[in-house]
Design a protein around this motif. Sequence first.
Motif, PDB file in Angstrom:
ATOM      1  N   THR A  11      -0.744 -20.953 -29.683  1.00  9.85           N
ATOM      2  CA  THR A  11      -1.764 -21.999 -29.550  1.00  9.85           C
ATOM      3  C   THR A  11      -2.927 -21.518 -28.697  1.00  9.85           C
ATOM      4  OG1 THR A  11      -0.083 -23.730 -29.768  1.00  9.85           O
ATOM      5  CG2 THR A  11      -2.187 -24.357 -28.789  1.00  9.85           C
ATOM      6  N   VAL A  12      -2.618 -20.816 -27.607  1.00  8.71           N
ATOM      7  CA  VAL A  12      -3.674 -20.288 -26.740  1.00  8.71           C
ATOM      8  C   VAL A  12      -4.534 -19.276 -27.494  1.00  8.71           C
ATOM      9  CG1 VAL A  12      -4.126 -18.936 -24.659  1.00  8.71           C
ATOM     10  CG2 VAL A  12      -2.393 -20.717 -24.624  1.00  8.71           C
ATOM     11  N   ALA A  13      -3.885 -18.394 -28.248  1.00  7.07           N
ATOM     12  CA  ALA A  13      -4.635 -17.387 -29.008  1.00  7.07           C
ATOM     13  C   ALA A  13      -5.515 -18.036 -30.076  1.00  7.07           C
ATOM     14  CB  ALA A  13      -3.663 -16.388 -29.638  1.00  7.07           C
ATOM     15  N   TRP A  14      -4.947 -18.984 -30.811  1.00  4.45           N
ATOM     16  CA  TRP A  14      -5.727 -19.643 -31.861  1.00  4.45           C
ATOM     17  C   TRP A  14      -6.806 -20.544 -31.277  1.00  4.45           C
ATOM     18  CZ3 TRP A  14      -6.272 -18.858 -36.879  1.00  4.45           C
ATOM     19  CH2 TRP A  14      -5.305 -18.092 -37.535  1.00  4.45           C
ATOM     20  N   GLY A  15      -6.600 -21.059 -30.064  1.00  4.99           N
ATOM     21  CA  GLY A  15      -7.645 -21.852 -29.422  1.00  4.99           C
ATOM     22  C   GLY A  15      -8.912 -21.047 -29.201  1.00  4.99           C
ATOM     23  N   GLY A  16      -8.757 -19.779 -28.805  1.00  2.00           N
ATOM     24  CA  GLY A  16      -9.922 -18.913 -28.637  1.00  2.00           C
ATOM     25  C   GLY A  16     -10.604 -18.615 -29.959  1.00  2.00           C
ATOM     26  N   ILE A  17      -9.814 -18.430 -31.022  1.00  2.00           N
ATOM     27  CA  ILE A  17     -10.395 -18.156 -32.339  1.00  2.00           C
ATOM     28  C   ILE A  17     -11.178 -19.358 -32.847  1.00  2.00           C
ATOM     29  CG2 ILE A  17      -9.850 -17.649 -34.747  1.00  2.00           C
ATOM     30  CD1 ILE A  17      -7.431 -16.088 -33.753  1.00  2.00           C
ATOM     31  N   VAL A  18     -10.596 -20.549 -32.730  1.00  2.36           N
ATOM     32  CA  VAL A  18     -11.262 -21.763 -33.207  1.00  2.36           C
ATOM     33  C   VAL A  18     -12.549 -22.021 -32.426  1.00  2.36           C
ATOM     34  CG1 VAL A  18     -11.039 -24.271 -33.404  1.00  2.36           C
ATOM     35  CG2 VAL A  18      -9.130 -22.795 -34.053  1.00  2.36           C
ATOM     36  N   SER A  19     -12.516 -21.792 -31.114  1.00  3.42           N
ATOM     37  CA  SER A  19     -13.720 -22.009 -30.311  1.00  3.42           C
ATOM     38  C   SER A  19     -14.826 -21.035 -30.701  1.00  3.42           C
ATOM     39  CB  SER A  19     -13.385 -21.868 -28.824  1.00  3.42           C
ATOM     40  OG  SER A  19     -12.969 -20.542 -28.513  1.00  3.42           O
ATOM     41  N   ASP A  20     -14.465 -19.773 -30.980  1.00  2.00           N
ATOM     42  CA  ASP A  20     -15.474 -18.798 -31.409  1.00  2.00           C
ATOM     43  C   ASP A  20     -16.066 -19.169 -32.766  1.00  2.00           C
ATOM     44  OD1 ASP A  20     -15.377 -17.163 -29.173  1.00  2.00           O
ATOM     45  OD2 ASP A  20     -13.722 -15.957 -29.950  1.00  2.00           O
ATOM     46  N   ILE A  21     -15.217 -19.633 -33.675  1.00  2.00           N
ATOM     47  CA  ILE A  21     -15.720 -20.043 -34.990  1.00  2.00           C
ATOM     48  C   ILE A  21     -16.644 -21.245 -34.858  1.00  2.00           C
ATOM     49  CG2 ILE A  21     -15.047 -20.979 -37.237  1.00  2.00           C
ATOM     50  CD1 ILE A  21     -12.511 -19.320 -37.074  1.00  2.00           C
ATOM     51  N   ALA A  22     -16.256 -22.213 -34.025  1.00  2.00           N
ATOM     52  CA  ALA A  22     -17.094 -23.397 -33.826  1.00  2.00           C
ATOM     53  C   ALA A  22     -18.442 -23.017 -33.219  1.00  2.00           C
ATOM     54  CB  ALA A  22     -16.373 -24.402 -32.934  1.00  2.00           C
ATOM     55  N   LEU A  23     -18.424 -22.123 -32.230  1.00  2.00           N
ATOM     56  CA  LEU A  23     -19.682 -21.681 -31.625  1.00  2.00           C
ATOM     57  C   LEU A  23     -20.542 -20.932 -32.634  1.00  2.00           C
ATOM     58  CD1 LEU A  23     -18.483 -20.445 -28.092  1.00  2.00           C
ATOM     59  CD2 LEU A  23     -19.822 -22.486 -28.622  1.00  2.00           C
ATOM     60  N   ALA A  24     -19.914 -20.123 -33.476  1.00  2.00           N
ATOM     61  CA  ALA A  24     -20.677 -19.394 -34.489  1.00  2.00           C
ATOM     62  C   ALA A  24     -21.364 -20.348 -35.460  1.00  2.00           C
ATOM     63  CB  ALA A  24     -19.749 -18.439 -35.247  1.00  2.00           C
ATOM     64  N   VAL A  25     -20.658 -21.402 -35.885  1.00  2.00           N
ATOM     65  CA  VAL A  25     -21.243 -22.371 -36.822  1.00  2.00           C
ATOM     66  C   VAL A  25     -22.372 -23.151 -36.161  1.00  2.00           C
ATOM     67  CG1 VAL A  25     -20.766 -24.439 -38.184  1.00  2.00           C
ATOM     68  CG2 VAL A  25     -19.123 -22.552 -38.170  1.00  2.00           C
ATOM     69  N   ILE A  26     -22.137 -23.611 -34.931  1.00  2.00           N
ATOM     70  CA  ILE A  26     -23.154 -24.419 -34.239  1.00  2.00           C
ATOM     71  C   ILE A  26     -24.405 -23.589 -33.941  1.00  2.00           C
ATOM     72  CG2 ILE A  26     -23.663 -25.671 -32.111  1.00  2.00           C
ATOM     73  CD1 ILE A  26     -20.722 -26.518 -32.059  1.00  2.00           C
ATOM     74  N   LYS A  27     -24.200 -22.397 -33.380  1.00  2.00           N
ATOM     75  CA  LYS A  27     -25.360 -21.562 -33.057  1.00  2.00           C
ATOM     76  C   LYS A  27     -26.067 -21.076 -34.314  1.00  2.00           C
ATOM     77  CE  LYS A  27     -22.977 -18.906 -30.220  1.00  2.00           C
ATOM     78  NZ  LYS A  27     -22.607 -17.871 -29.218  1.00  2.00           N
TER      79      LYS A  27
END
Length: 321
Positions: A11-27
Amino acid sequence: MNDEQSPRTETVAWGGIVSDIALAVIKGGFGYFSGSKALLGDAIYSGADAASKLVETFPWRPGRNSAKRRVRTLERRDNKEPVMAVLMSVLILMFGLQIAFSAIRDLTRGHFSAPGEFAIVVVLLSIVLKEAVFQYQYRYFRKKGDGSHAAYAESHRFSLYSSFTVSLGIAGAVAGGENYLDFHPLLYLDPIAALLTSCLIVRKGYQLIASSIYGKKHHELPASDTANFVETVQRVHGVIRVEYLKATEEGSYVNLEVKISVNPRITVIEAQDISECARKLLQHRFVHVGEVHMDVVPYDPGYPYKSNHELVDNELPSLLQ
């Protein structure tokens, strides 16, 4: 304990992946509508971070209830990871080069427009969110003592380089717009920041493809990060002392070389059972532990205890008859 640690680690590892994907989409969305090449480059770098972490995490399955399942997991990881790494690295390189060519084209033409003010707000908020996620992951993996926190720190450092470069470029371009200083040379900062960010993106892609082709570098963990391993082995019944323990980080896994000392009076089969028990305990308690090589040696108490120990069972006469 293994059943509790494995889902949380994943969960911790996937949390970092999801946050990076979300930041990539937003930015990426804000960068497109604001016309900021630098923000688009930062979005691609966040996507590259997510891709590199995805390569490490996707083949990994935490459930290891048997030795056969563990072997299948490692084989599946070895087969899929190079293919995924090559595909991801090619995409990263293509996007990085596209941002570089676009920035160079804008610099040569000299026709700029200041990006919207909300672009700098998005970058600053992304830095705060990224730092919060990093601190959580760093402290979690450092507490586990598996050495993964060092890899997270290095990756986060270059991610901050990208975000700070982009924030300076966007801030300078916004300040040079008509609404503020109306100073045209400052508008060059946004494509310059995009060009610098593209270099970091290409570097990310090259590292990913190099690690898949030439293999990943093996990093030996310091003694402070192996204390949990030593403590676990010492709890095994029959282990007198851990003579030597070396932990080598290979990607998201840690391989161990352990030498333990046991009672010299026990049989070889009993010593092998103790070694197998220690190996299984390490692999079940620490889900990130890969291969464990165990060596067993008889315990040597040393002088003067060695001489006293030998006198007990010495049935041979000490004098010539």
